[in-house]
Design a protein around this motif. Structure first.
Motif, PDB file in Angstrom:
ATOM      1  N   THR A 288       0.838  -1.199   0.000  1.00 31.74           N
ATOM      2  CA  THR A 288       0.000   0.000   0.000  1.00 31.74           C
ATOM      3  C   THR A 288       0.875   1.251   0.000  1.00 31.74           C
ATOM      4  O   THR A 288       0.508   2.270  -0.567  1.00 31.74           O
ATOM      5  CB  THR A 288      -0.908   0.029   1.238  1.00 31.74           C
ATOM      6  N   ARG A 289       2.037   1.139   0.646  1.00 29.06           N
ATOM      7  CA  ARG A 289       2.950   2.256   0.688  1.00 29.06           C
ATOM      8  C   ARG A 289       3.399   2.616  -0.722  1.00 29.06           C
ATOM      9  O   ARG A 289       3.446   3.776  -1.112  1.00 29.06           O
ATOM     10  CB  ARG A 289       4.157   1.880   1.552  1.00 29.06           C
ATOM     11  N   LYS A 290       3.720   1.588  -1.498  1.00 27.61           N
ATOM     12  CA  LYS A 290       4.158   1.795  -2.875  1.00 27.61           C
ATOM     13  C   LYS A 290       3.072   2.511  -3.680  1.00 27.61           C
ATOM     14  O   LYS A 290       3.333   3.461  -4.411  1.00 27.61           O
ATOM     15  CB  LYS A 290       4.453   0.442  -3.524  1.00 27.61           C
ATOM     16  N   ILE A 291       1.856   2.013  -3.504  1.00 29.40           N
ATOM     17  CA  ILE A 291       0.737   2.616  -4.238  1.00 29.40           C
ATOM     18  C   ILE A 291       0.581   4.076  -3.847  1.00 29.40           C
ATOM     19  O   ILE A 291       0.418   4.956  -4.685  1.00 29.40           O
ATOM     20  CB  ILE A 291      -0.568   1.834  -3.956  1.00 29.40           C
ATOM     21  N   PHE A 292       0.689   4.324  -2.553  1.00 29.41           N
ATOM     22  CA  PHE A 292       0.548   5.700  -2.082  1.00 29.41           C
ATOM     23  C   PHE A 292       1.617   6.595  -2.705  1.00 29.41           C
ATOM     24  O   PHE A 292       1.327   7.697  -3.172  1.00 29.41           O
ATOM     25  CB  PHE A 292       0.669   5.736  -0.553  1.00 29.41           C
ATOM     26  N   VAL A 293       2.866   6.092  -2.699  1.00 27.99           N
ATOM     27  CA  VAL A 293       3.957   6.883  -3.272  1.00 27.99           C
ATOM     28  C   VAL A 293       3.652   7.202  -4.733  1.00 27.99           C
ATOM     29  O   VAL A 293       3.791   8.333  -5.193  1.00 27.99           O
ATOM     30  CB  VAL A 293       5.291   6.118  -3.148  1.00 27.99           C
TER      31      VAL A 293
ATOM     32  N   LEU B 174       0.736   7.263  -6.293  1.00 28.77           N
ATOM     33  CA  LEU B 174      -0.396   8.185  -6.403  1.00 28.77           C
ATOM     34  C   LEU B 174       0.037   9.617  -6.110  1.00 28.77           C
ATOM     35  O   LEU B 174      -0.365  10.562  -6.779  1.00 28.77           O
ATOM     36  CB  LEU B 174      -1.508   7.771  -5.436  1.00 28.77           C
ATOM     37  N   ALA B 175       0.888   9.745  -5.087  1.00 26.29           N
ATOM     38  CA  ALA B 175       1.323  11.078  -4.700  1.00 26.29           C
ATOM     39  C   ALA B 175       2.152  11.718  -5.809  1.00 26.29           C
ATOM     40  O   ALA B 175       2.187  12.940  -5.958  1.00 26.29           O
ATOM     41  CB  ALA B 175       2.122  11.006  -3.410  1.00 26.29           C
TER      42      ALA B 175
END
Ligand SMILES: Nc1ncnc2c1ncn2[C@@H]1O[C@H](COP(=O)(O)OP(=O)(O)O)[C@@H](O)[C@H]1O
Ligand SMILES: [Mg+2]
Lengths: 359, 290
Positions: free
Chosen positions: B2-7, B9-10
């Motif tokens: 999820t961290r990767k996805i967040f990065v 997306l950001a």
């Protein structure tokens, strides 16, 4: 020819003196350890001898030459740092030979010296590596090689083993000691580890708050501590201290404890005098209840140390511990008796903390 | 995960804006470069690679390429050289933190000036009749020197302004970097008989090799964008002595010729050349600094 003399050394940071009038004389070939708690000024003292820190007052001589105002490179000293302080971008070989190259020693002369030093410290396979690709122990060996190759008049070590694990520390400690036996170079070794100091030193300089508390061989420091501070600092498990009063017949009494003292060692004691007794756990052992100088106590805890065990007992509400090989027969809650010889009792002035030993 | 996805997306908004801006202008440039549009007439036709082939036979283009390369070389080495020299000097001579901070603050001022303002200030100082520099030259019996009108001096004179702005700024950065270095290796070098300058040459500066290479690259990219400075100070002259590629493209496309298609082709070529050059330099620099 490389004795070290420090006379009346003062070092202040701002108005606050860290070292205040310290005198010290180290004979040639000696292995001296500066020992003391953190912040007592050991590194400061060492760095002033190296020339990395200016003295506020006093004089430093190395081998009869006044080096007080000499730059570090001209003093003929080599230093090994706690952080190893290797040049990160140079190969091991370049690290070791950097000093010689700066002195303008020819390549043909450097090569055999490098080989010899690398062999001695087992660094030959790593000469082309960068320091970051070596383990901590190997890095510290490189730092030692860098110091050795210069054949200095004096070796200075500032807590060189503190960053290593216990096993490696022991191994390198032995190597440093062997190196000293072979080269006989005057050495100052700084540590806050009393065991390290005891095992490695010819002489220990025990420091406290920028002053020398006691100076002597490890045996002298261990057997005849000059003060409460020294007695407390040296030896594991730590010494038991008991407040007592002298009674007639050279007996020290503290509640149920009555110890007869040696009149030869403590000729100055008078009845009614308040004293502090120092009893080393290691000098005491289990004894019969009616043995001379026996102390009775209730066992609180037994700590297994392998070959021996530390037994912590409660005597008149205070804890006293002793060390015995027969600790496996002792159970918590039992009453035990233990004793020690009169010549192993230390007595201090409760006011000044100085030892009251007469000779 | 999820961290990767967040990065990711950001990153999306910023990258999409940047990509749109860059791609639109590049696409526009390509579009123009394939035609023969000028500002003078509304008529145009599709000419294919004609503009690019013309460029390869344009000696003024190659002169501009040479001047650009020279400009890069002078400003990058000058800036880093000055920064390293000054920071070592300050590191060695100024010990009080207060004075260091005062100096750093003063050194930051030039780079805060808009480049056009810096250009005007220096143009005035360089002036043969009124300038303070020629006044000083006069005191020692030289001059008046035509700093900006002498073809052999003009490029250097403009580069001095650039180096003044960025060299002092980089001095602050290098000094701060030096202050973060561990003391122990420096002290070890002192015990190893290294003289002051040897400590810096063999210990401190090599320890800063990585950051220095990065600074050089930053400056190289920055130097590509010196249009305003050169334009105000010399306008590319005297003759073509300070005409870098962006100046030539401007002269061709806007100022004299109005040949915007030709200028577009030139800027595209510039884009390709610099992208290739910087990729190579970046790779080499990283390898060397490792
Ligand atoms: N650069 C410095 N500025 C101010 N105080 C210092 C400085 N270096 C050391 N001290 C002080 O000097 C005392 C002795 O420090 P140090 O010699 O490093 O102790 P040790 O090596 O015995 O742990 C400490 O109280 C420390 O805070
Ligand atoms: Mg220390």
């Amino acid at each position: 020819m490389a004795n070290i003399t420090c006379s009346n050394i003062v070092k202040s940071y701002g108005a606050f003196p860290v070292i205040d009038g310290l005198d010290l004389s180290i004979p040639d070939h000696e292995f001296v350890v500066f020992l003391g708690p953190s912040g007592c000024g050991k590194s400061t003292m060492l760095r002033m001898i190296a020339g990395l820190e200016e003295v506020t007052g006093g004089r430093i001589e190395i081998g009869g030459t006044d080096v007080t105002d000499m730059p570090p490179g001209d003093r003929g000293v080599a230093m090994v740092f706690q952080s190893y302080a290797l040049y990160p971008h140079m190969s091991v070989a370049d690290n070791i030979t950097f000093g010689l190259r700066r002195q303008g020693v020819s390549r043909s002369e450097i090569a055999p010296r490098l080989e010899q030093v690398a062999d001695m410290l087992g660094l030959s396979p790593y000469l082309d590596r960068r320091p970051k690709n070596l383990s901590g122990g190997q890095q510290q060996r490189v730092a030692m090689a860098r110091a050795m190759i210069k054949t200095p008049k004096v070796f200075l070590f500032d807590e060189p083993l503190s960053n290593l694990d216990a096993k490696l520390r022991e191994k390198l400690r032995t190597e440093i000691r062997k190196m000293h036996l072979q080269l006989k170079t005057t050495t100052i070794f700084v540590t806050h580890d009393q065991l390290e100091a005891m095992t490695i030193a010819d002489r220990i300089v025990l420091m406290r708050d920028g002053e020398i508390e006691q100076m002597g061989t490890p045996d002298e420091i261990f057997e005849r501590p000059a003060s409460h501070f020294v007695a407390d600092f040296i030896g594991t498990p730590a010494m038991n201290f008991i407040d007592a009063t002298i009674e007639a017949g050279h007996v020290a009494r503290a509640g149920s404890i009555a110890l007869s003292l040696s009149p030869e060692l403590f000729p100055g004691l008078v009845p009614g005098q308040k004293v502090e007794l120092g009893l080393r756990p290691a000098s005491m052992d289990l004894a019969a209840p009616d043995a001379p100088n026996a102390i009775g106590g209730t066992v609180v805890l037994v700590e297994n140390m392998g070959a021996e065990g530390q037994v912590i007992t409660q005597v008149d509400g205070a804890e006293i511990s002793f060390v015995t090989p027969q600790f496996r027969q002792v159970r918590a809650g039992e009453t035990v008796h233990f004793a020690l010889r009169p010549d192993q009792i230390h007595i201090f002035d409760p006011e000044t903390g100085r030892s009251l030993r007469g000779v | 995960m999820t961290r990767k996805i967040f990065v990711r997306l950001a990153l999306v908004p910023a990258i999409s804006i940047l990509a749109t801006l860059a791609l639109v202008s590049i696409a526009g440039a390509i579009w123009f470069a394939l035609m023969n549009r000028t500002l003078r007439s509304p008529e145009y036709e599709f000419v294919g690679a004609y503009n690019f082939l013309r460029l390869l036979r344009d000696s003024r283009f190659f002169n501009a390429l040479e001047i650009s390369a020279l400009w890069e070389l002078i400003t990058v080495t000058g800036t880093l050289g000055l920064a390293v020299l000054l920071s070592v000097l300050i590191y060695e001579t100024v010990q009080k933190p207060l004075w260091r901070n005062v100096i750093c603050f003063a050194f930051l001022v030039p780079v805060l000036l808009p480049r056009v303002a810096a250009a005007f200030i220096w143009r005035f100082m360089y002036s043969p009749s009124l300038g303070v520099i020629n006044y000083l030259c006069g005191l020692v019996g030289i001059g008046p020197v035509e700093f900006l009108a002498d073809p052999s001096l003009a490029l250097i004179s403009v580069a001095v302004v650039d180096i003044w702005q960025w060299g002092l700024f980089f001095t602050v950065i290098v000094l701060k970097l030096m202050e973060t270095l561990p003391r122990d290796p420096i002290e070890a070098a002192m015990l190893d008989n290294a003289r002051r300058w040897e400590i810096h040459a063999y210990v401190t500066l090599p320890m800063l090799k990585g950051p220095l290479v990065s600074l050089a690259l930053v400056k190289a990219v920055e130097s590509l964008r010196s249009f305003d400075l050169i334009f105000v100070m010399t306008g590319g002259g005297p003759g073509k002595a300070t005409e870098t590629l962006d100046l030539y493209a401007y002269q061709m496309g806007i100022n004299m010729g109005g040949r915007i298609s030709y200028a577009s082709a030139m800027s595209l070529l510039l884009l390709v050349v610099t992208t290739i050059a910087f990729t190579v330099i970046w790779k080499a620099g990283k390898k060397w600094a490792a």
